[in-house]
Design an enzyme around this catalytic site. Structure first.
Site, PDB file in Angstrom:
ATOM      1  N   ASP A  17      38.233  -8.046  21.094  1.00 17.16           N
ATOM      2  CA  ASP A  17      39.072  -7.971  19.903  1.00 17.16           C
ATOM      3  C   ASP A  17      38.685  -6.758  19.038  1.00 17.16           C
ATOM      4  O   ASP A  17      37.494  -6.456  18.894  1.00 17.16           O
ATOM      5  CB  ASP A  17      38.880  -9.265  19.107  1.00 17.16           C
ATOM      6  CG  ASP A  17      39.925  -9.482  18.040  1.00 17.16           C
ATOM      7  OD1 ASP A  17      41.104  -9.602  18.398  1.00 17.16           O
ATOM      8  OD2 ASP A  17      39.558  -9.532  16.845  1.00 17.16           O
ATOM      9  N   GLU A  30      40.743  -4.080  22.847  1.00 25.26           N
ATOM     10  CA  GLU A  30      41.909  -3.920  21.985  1.00 25.26           C
ATOM     11  C   GLU A  30      41.574  -2.778  21.030  1.00 25.26           C
ATOM     12  O   GLU A  30      40.836  -2.961  20.066  1.00 25.26           O
ATOM     13  CB  GLU A  30      42.189  -5.203  21.189  1.00 25.26           C
ATOM     14  CG  GLU A  30      43.436  -5.060  20.333  1.00 25.26           C
ATOM     15  CD  GLU A  30      43.455  -5.950  19.099  1.00 25.26           C
ATOM     16  OE1 GLU A  30      44.555  -6.212  18.599  1.00 25.26           O
ATOM     17  OE2 GLU A  30      42.391  -6.371  18.611  1.00 25.26           O
TER      18      GLU A  30
END
Ligand code: NOJ
Ligand code: CA
Length: 521
Positions: free
Chosen positions: A205, A260
């Site tokens: 993330d 990401e």
């Protein structure tokens, strides 16, 4: 048998993202769970995906539906238990499916024991695990950084200690301080915990956010109110990634980390691969935000190649995920475009990521005001998967979000029974990839094509070859007189987005919004 390759599995794999809350519910509480994923593995085998990526299922108060982690090493009871997780991994592996889990390293939940301890006071042993600062001279936040989701300061004041803490997302998601070696060590332990449990990799993330400016300098005022999480791009992140990579590569079996990197320029994304010593893969979001337009897509493809090829970095492609409107919704709800986009996604060189439900051609749900739950306005793309055409669509209780429109006709069962469905198109595309080393790993050469068309070849040194042609227009297009026609001479339609003409010789004409994979012969 598909082609045998010596490349790591994640280069030829198709990864399928599962948002566990929305996938399948086994106990009737309206929230999908790990047992639900396990119960539907057979469907994924039938579809032909190689790996699943599970969005967070860890203990969480769910302020950001699991991206606010309260315990990285346990399963939230709403999703099941660690035993359920182990059983899922065992079954997935037995079915030939790899398992990638989400790793949320930039922030924790404010309920995490680390933060609870950190906020106990200025002298807490974990105070410097998070980013605490004194107020600015005017008593306001320490800098001008903006949080995601709402144009609010990325700082929350703590009355008891008279300091602010940083949160690039919700106040319930305080940022960890990765310049503290204890934080790095603790987060490495989280990686080891899941690697030891047998996961094949991680989706990391907000990768680009973990290294921060030690001075916490203001963001350029002209960028505001862009959230700091979309701007942070710091040299401090790269050594952290190299150590993460070393940790993963020490494990057997090609464990993979896909980041990401939410920076909306591929030139800014590319450095996160390092010198093949940082991320194995990175998401690249500019194409996701590109409208259904040949010129703009061609430019994105060219840019991706230009930025990644010099680094020998392997591209990724994604059209939909749990943070953005589904691509069929973005492309005006047009199923023909959604189908052609699937050919585009699965024909390009790189690892494709599918988002559960796109293979059904789902639209975003229209969520009435009294059912809105996400602070980031992303409920629509998180609607539950309709498994059956019957009332409840295979969900034993009322799901946490309403179903997407057309759930009645777009259930898995209905589309499975209809060989003309978009679900069957995805299945044929995945089978075509598995059967062709050119589609999985082959070099990509872009072809000159008529306006409104993007075309390319994929080819291996051994001579396996495919041509992919995508018509972005709503008119019939003939390739006449172009390089694309020459390249597609003497070919057969292997897969057509509308299913028409498969197995027949390619004539050089494409129907409106039609895309094809062509094989020699
Ligand atoms: C990116 C995730 O995809 C998104 O869902 C989440 O809200 C933020 N990171 C914060 O973790
Ligand atoms: Ca459940």
């Amino acid at each position: 048998m598909g082609p045998v390759s010596t490349e790591p599995w994640w280069k030829s794999a198709v990864v399928y993202q599962i948002y566990p809350r929305s996938f399948a519910d086994t106990n009737g509480d309206g929230v999908g769970d790990l047992a639900g994923v396990r119960a539907h593995l057979e469907h994924l085998v039938w579809l032909g995906v190689d790996a699943i990526w599970l969005s967070p299922f860890y203990r969480s108060p769910m302020a950001d539906f699991g991206y606010d982690v309260a315990d990285h090493c346990d399963v939230d009871p709403v999703f099941g238990t660690l035993d359920d997780f182990d059983a899922l991994v065992a079954d997935a592996h037995a079915s030939g499916i790899k398992v990638i889990v989400d790793w949320v390293p930039n922030h924790t939940s404010d309920h995490h024991r680390w933060f609870v301890e950190s906020r106990q006071g200025r002298t807490s042993a974990k105070r410097d695990w998070y980013v605490w600062r004194d107020p600015a001279p005017d008593g306001g936040p320490p800098n001008n950084w903006v949080a995601a989701f709402a144009p609010e300061p990325a700082w929350t004041y703590d009355e008891a200690s008279g300091q602010y803490y940083l949160h690039c997302f919700l106040p319930e998601q305080p940022d960890l301080d990765w310049s503290n070696p204890e934080v790095e060590a603790a987060m490495h332990d989280v990686l080891r915990f899941w690697l030891d449990r047998g996961v094949d990799g991680f989706r990391m993330d907000v990768t680009h956010l973990i290294g921060k400016d030690p001075e916490l300098a203001d963001d350029p005022p002209e960028y505001l109110p862009i959230p700091h999480s979309a701007l942070n791009d710091r040299p401090e992140t790269h050594p952290l990634l190299r150590r993460i990579r070393t940790l993963l590569d020490a494990y057997p079996g090609d464990r993979m980390i896909v980041g990401e990197v939410y920076l909306l320029d591929t030139a800014l994304v590319a450095p996160y691969y390092g010198d093949d010593d940082e991320l194995h893969l990175s998401f690249n979001f500019p194409p996701l935000f590109t409208p259904w337009d040949a010129t703009q897509w061609r430019a994105q493809i060219d840019k991706t190649v230009a930025e990644l090829e010099p680094l020998s970095a392997w591209p990724t492609w994604v059209l939909s995920n749990h943070d953005n409107p589904r691509h069929r919704t973005r492309y005006d709800g047009d199923e023909g475009r959604a189908r052609a986009a699937a050919v585009l996604l699965l024909g390009l060189r790189g690892t494709p990521f599918l988002y559960a439900g796109e293979e059904l051609g789902l639209l975003d749900a229209e969520v009435p005001a009294d059912r809105v739950v996400d602070p980031g306005g992303r409920d629509g793309c998180r609607a539950p998967i309709p498994w059956e055409p019957t009332l409840g669509h295979g969900w034993p209780g009322e799901p946490w979000l309403p179903f997407a429109p057309e759930a009645q006709t777009r259930s898995v069962a209905d589309e499975k029974a209809d060989p003309h469905s978009i679900l069957h198109l995805y299945r044929r595309l995945l089978a075509a990839r598995r059967g062709s080393e050119a589609l999985q790993l082959g070099a990509q050469h872009m072809l000159a094509a008529p306006e409104g068309v993007v075309a390319w070849t994929r080819q291996t040194p051994a001579g396996d070859r495919r041509v992919v042609v995508v018509n972005f227009t709503d008119a019939v297009v003939r390739l006449e007189g172009t390089e694309a026609l020459a390249a597609s001479a003497h070919t057969t339609i292997e897969v057509a987005s509308d299913g028409l003409g498969e197995g027949a010789a390619f004539t050089g004409a494409l129907a409106p919004d039609q895309a094809v994979v062509l094989r020699p012969g």
